[in-house]
Design a protein around this motif. Sequence first.
Motif, PDB file in Angstrom:
ATOM      1  N   PRO A  34       0.789  -1.242   0.000  1.00 28.13           N
ATOM      2  CA  PRO A  34       0.000   0.000   0.000  1.00 28.13           C
ATOM      3  C   PRO A  34       0.823   1.295   0.000  1.00 28.13           C
ATOM      4  O   PRO A  34       0.245   2.370  -0.141  1.00 28.13           O
ATOM      5  CB  PRO A  34      -0.839  -0.124   1.281  1.00 28.13           C
ATOM      6  N   ASN A  35       2.138   1.231   0.153  1.00 28.59           N
ATOM      7  CA  ASN A  35       2.942   2.452  -0.016  1.00 28.59           C
ATOM      8  C   ASN A  35       2.902   2.936  -1.469  1.00 28.59           C
ATOM      9  O   ASN A  35       3.130   4.100  -1.744  1.00 28.59           O
ATOM     10  CB  ASN A  35       4.399   2.224   0.397  1.00 28.59           C
ATOM     11  N   CYS A  65      -7.364  -3.331  11.609  1.00 30.04           N
ATOM     12  CA  CYS A  65      -6.256  -2.796  10.805  1.00 30.04           C
ATOM     13  C   CYS A  65      -6.727  -2.560   9.363  1.00 30.04           C
ATOM     14  O   CYS A  65      -7.390  -3.407   8.776  1.00 30.04           O
ATOM     15  CB  CYS A  65      -5.102  -3.793  10.820  1.00 30.04           C
ATOM     16  N   VAL A  66      -6.372  -1.393   8.795  1.00 27.43           N
ATOM     17  CA  VAL A  66      -6.721  -1.128   7.389  1.00 27.43           C
ATOM     18  C   VAL A  66      -5.526  -1.368   6.459  1.00 27.43           C
ATOM     19  O   VAL A  66      -5.572  -1.051   5.277  1.00 27.43           O
ATOM     20  CB  VAL A  66      -7.267   0.308   7.171  1.00 27.43           C
ATOM     21  N   PRO A 107      -4.222   4.968  11.621  1.00 29.14           N
ATOM     22  CA  PRO A 107      -5.524   5.547  11.237  1.00 29.14           C
ATOM     23  C   PRO A 107      -6.708   4.821  11.854  1.00 29.14           C
ATOM     24  O   PRO A 107      -7.759   5.416  12.048  1.00 29.14           O
ATOM     25  CB  PRO A 107      -5.529   5.412   9.708  1.00 29.14           C
ATOM     26  N   SER A 108      -6.542   3.534  12.181  1.00 30.49           N
ATOM     27  CA  SER A 108      -7.682   2.812  12.747  1.00 30.49           C
ATOM     28  C   SER A 108      -7.534   2.641  14.258  1.00 30.49           C
ATOM     29  O   SER A 108      -8.364   1.978  14.874  1.00 30.49           O
ATOM     30  CB  SER A 108      -7.841   1.460  12.050  1.00 30.49           C
ATOM     31  N   LYS A 109      -6.499   3.238  14.817  1.00 27.86           N
ATOM     32  CA  LYS A 109      -6.261   3.186  16.268  1.00 27.86           C
ATOM     33  C   LYS A 109      -6.377   1.745  16.784  1.00 27.86           C
ATOM     34  O   LYS A 109      -7.071   1.459  17.754  1.00 27.86           O
ATOM     35  CB  LYS A 109      -7.247   4.097  17.011  1.00 27.86           C
ATOM     36  N   CYS A 110      -5.697   0.844  16.071  1.00 25.31           N
ATOM     37  CA  CYS A 110      -5.795  -0.565  16.456  1.00 25.31           C
ATOM     38  C   CYS A 110      -4.551  -1.040  17.191  1.00 25.31           C
ATOM     39  O   CYS A 110      -4.358  -2.219  17.404  1.00 25.31           O
ATOM     40  CB  CYS A 110      -6.069  -1.433  15.222  1.00 25.31           C
ATOM     41  N   MET A 111      -3.674  -0.098  17.585  1.00 27.70           N
ATOM     42  CA  MET A 111      -2.430  -0.494  18.236  1.00 27.70           C
ATOM     43  C   MET A 111      -2.349   0.094  19.635  1.00 27.70           C
ATOM     44  O   MET A 111      -2.744   1.235  19.861  1.00 27.70           O
ATOM     45  CB  MET A 111      -1.241  -0.006  17.421  1.00 27.70           C
TER      46      MET A 111
END
Lengths: 403, 360
Positions: free
Chosen positions: A212-213, A278-279, A260-264
């Motif tokens: 995705p980069n 995670c996105v 961005p998804s604040k999953c960490m």
Amino acid sequence: MGDEKKIPKTPKLDELDKGPWPSFVREIKRAAEKSPMSRGLLGVLERSYNEKVGHWKHGGIVGVRGYGGGVIGRYSDLPEEFPDIAHFHTIRVNQPAGWFYTSAALRTICDLWERHGSGLTNLHGSTGDIILLGTRTEELEPIFSELTQMGFDLGGSGSDIRTPSCCVGPARCEWACYDTLGLTYDLTMHYQDEIHRPAFPYKFKFKAAGCPNDCVASIARADLSIIGTWKGPIQVDAAAVTAYTKDGTDIQADVCDRCPSKCMAWDGKALTIANEWCVRCMHCINVLPTALRPGPERGATILVGAKAPIIQGAMLSSVLVPFMKMEPPYTALKELVGKMLELWAEEGKSRERIGEFIQRVGLGNFLEAIGLEPLPEMVAHPRENPYVFYEEYLEEEPTEAKA
Amino acid sequence: MAETVAQRKTDIGPPHYQKFLPPIVKQNYGQWRYHEILRPGVMVHVAESGDRLYTVRAGSPRLLSIQTIREFCDLADRYSGGHLRFTSRNNIEFLLTDPGTIDPLVADLNTRGFPVGGMANAISNMVHTQGWVHCHSAATDASGIVKAVMDELIGYFTTMKLPAKLRLALACCLNMCGAVHCSDIAILGIHRRPPKIDQDRLPKVCEIPSVVASCPTAAVRPKRIDGKETVEVIEERCMFCGNCYTVCPAMPLADALNDGVSIWVGGKVSNARTAPMFSKLAIPYLPNNPPRWPEVVEAVKHLVEVWAADAKKYERMGEWIQRIGWPRFFQKTGIPFTKQHIDDFRYAGLSYQRSVHIKS
């Protein structure tokens, strides 16, 4: 021509021969030591710098026998004053996937271009090709013959499939979620006819990015963007995460807060990831490359429709297939592309890119025509307006008159 | 000639990339473990096997003479076993296996005038188009502005002191061969005068229905002039896209008095953190002022410096603007906000502020 070795005076351009960044003027002057065409280019470019206007005429159809693409015709609008560059055609040579070369291969191209052209090139053009900049019509067939003897071929131009290109991929990147070079070579060979013989409403570009980069800007520049991604949890090396904190990385601020998804979450000792949220944006992996890696089940998201502004405005590609395995012989991808190309070739208007075509007919109709089920992953949100089309409606059954 | 015909090959495609991969790449293809950036323009990739591949990246002007390419070949022969590659942003990369060769190669490149850098939180090389060197529809030169801008910003190429990556790009007209529409800072050549129709030539060289159909705003209409079928342009509808000229060479837009450059900010293609974004208009017009375009160089440098001073770590230009808001962007940069900044093409309404969430 050989006796007039005089390099024209170029006081304006000479200003750009100064300064620390490598100079294109120096390059033209170097080529001009051997090439009358490049001497002519210095003259006409200096004139443009004085007049603030270009001196190249609109295209013109030139090419090699049996091909409709790969050569861009270019003529000077000042042929009497600059006879050496009355013709200044461009040749697009299909680059090897990933832009890897041996010095021997590059030297053969240089030698060819010394014999048949201006000695000026672009490494590379925006689509990815090797650009040989400036030659005459009568040189085209000899160039093509020598190129193919060397194992090279022309790339695309005009309303054809353009030369596919890709990022460095698994050749030198741990983030490649599929073999971008392998796919690019495979697609290039599969579509040789469509690359060399324009038969579509307009251009069609493939770009293969390994993650995705998106180092080849496929989402902005390709009609078909193939962007590597993965399923399942990000692979974590806990000890390596800790090692980063010793180097001064602030895991909370630099990684968790930027997710961005604040999953960490980081408790000062361990990094935990709620992978279901995670996105797959790559940020955490970019910041902690020795500690985090994409999940093991890898493939690509297929997106469609990116283009620059002309005609209906710039577009980014949008999701067509959220996840597809990317393994040779890439049958599923080729079948999908085949249906899209067939529909667009049949129904697209002249100079209508596939992204514009989809906007015109509607993504829903497009999906139906190529046999894909609509998915919520394809849209940012469902429609906001109530102008919904239904192709059929119910009618009351006619009641039979009873005796 | 007969011999040439006999040997004529077509549709052979490009050489297989495997022929050009260095041995260490072939051996570790798809088996890379991680990478580290060692210093500006130098990184190491470490394979599962433990093999270490060093990359040295240098900027090039993209427009290269065969003499310079041969010079790169000499360097590759000397330092990297004859192997080299190019990046999507026109940098050249040498792939080394012996770390002892890094310093001599970097020194050699610098001596020859090729800066080493363009990695991580830096400005990489500028993607750009042909401009007056080769294009018929250019509204400005490409290589000249790139050279002038990079002369000024080279210190950000050879270091990694910016908050995040900064991607600069230039396209010399709206066709955007350089696809600059998703760059942190984009320089875009613009025309500002409707096409000047060559009424004698148009009926001979152009297909009237195609020309009419090419106009996105229906500004081009068929018209009979002196008994000849041709077209007219409703000038107030023309937004100078140049699409009619692409279809019809008798409608040139280039005009020395009106052509110039616009500056766009805040685009990105990477999915990292935020979704990919288009660049947005910052400065509608700056004059073509060759050979060094001082107004453009100054404007770009100013944007870089305002962003670099105010952005947080990892905040790309567009992400910084998202955080501070557009009013503050214009305030901090001192750029006047004008009518031209407000979209009036398709879907323009999507860009209006449709809430009262206003930072002041």
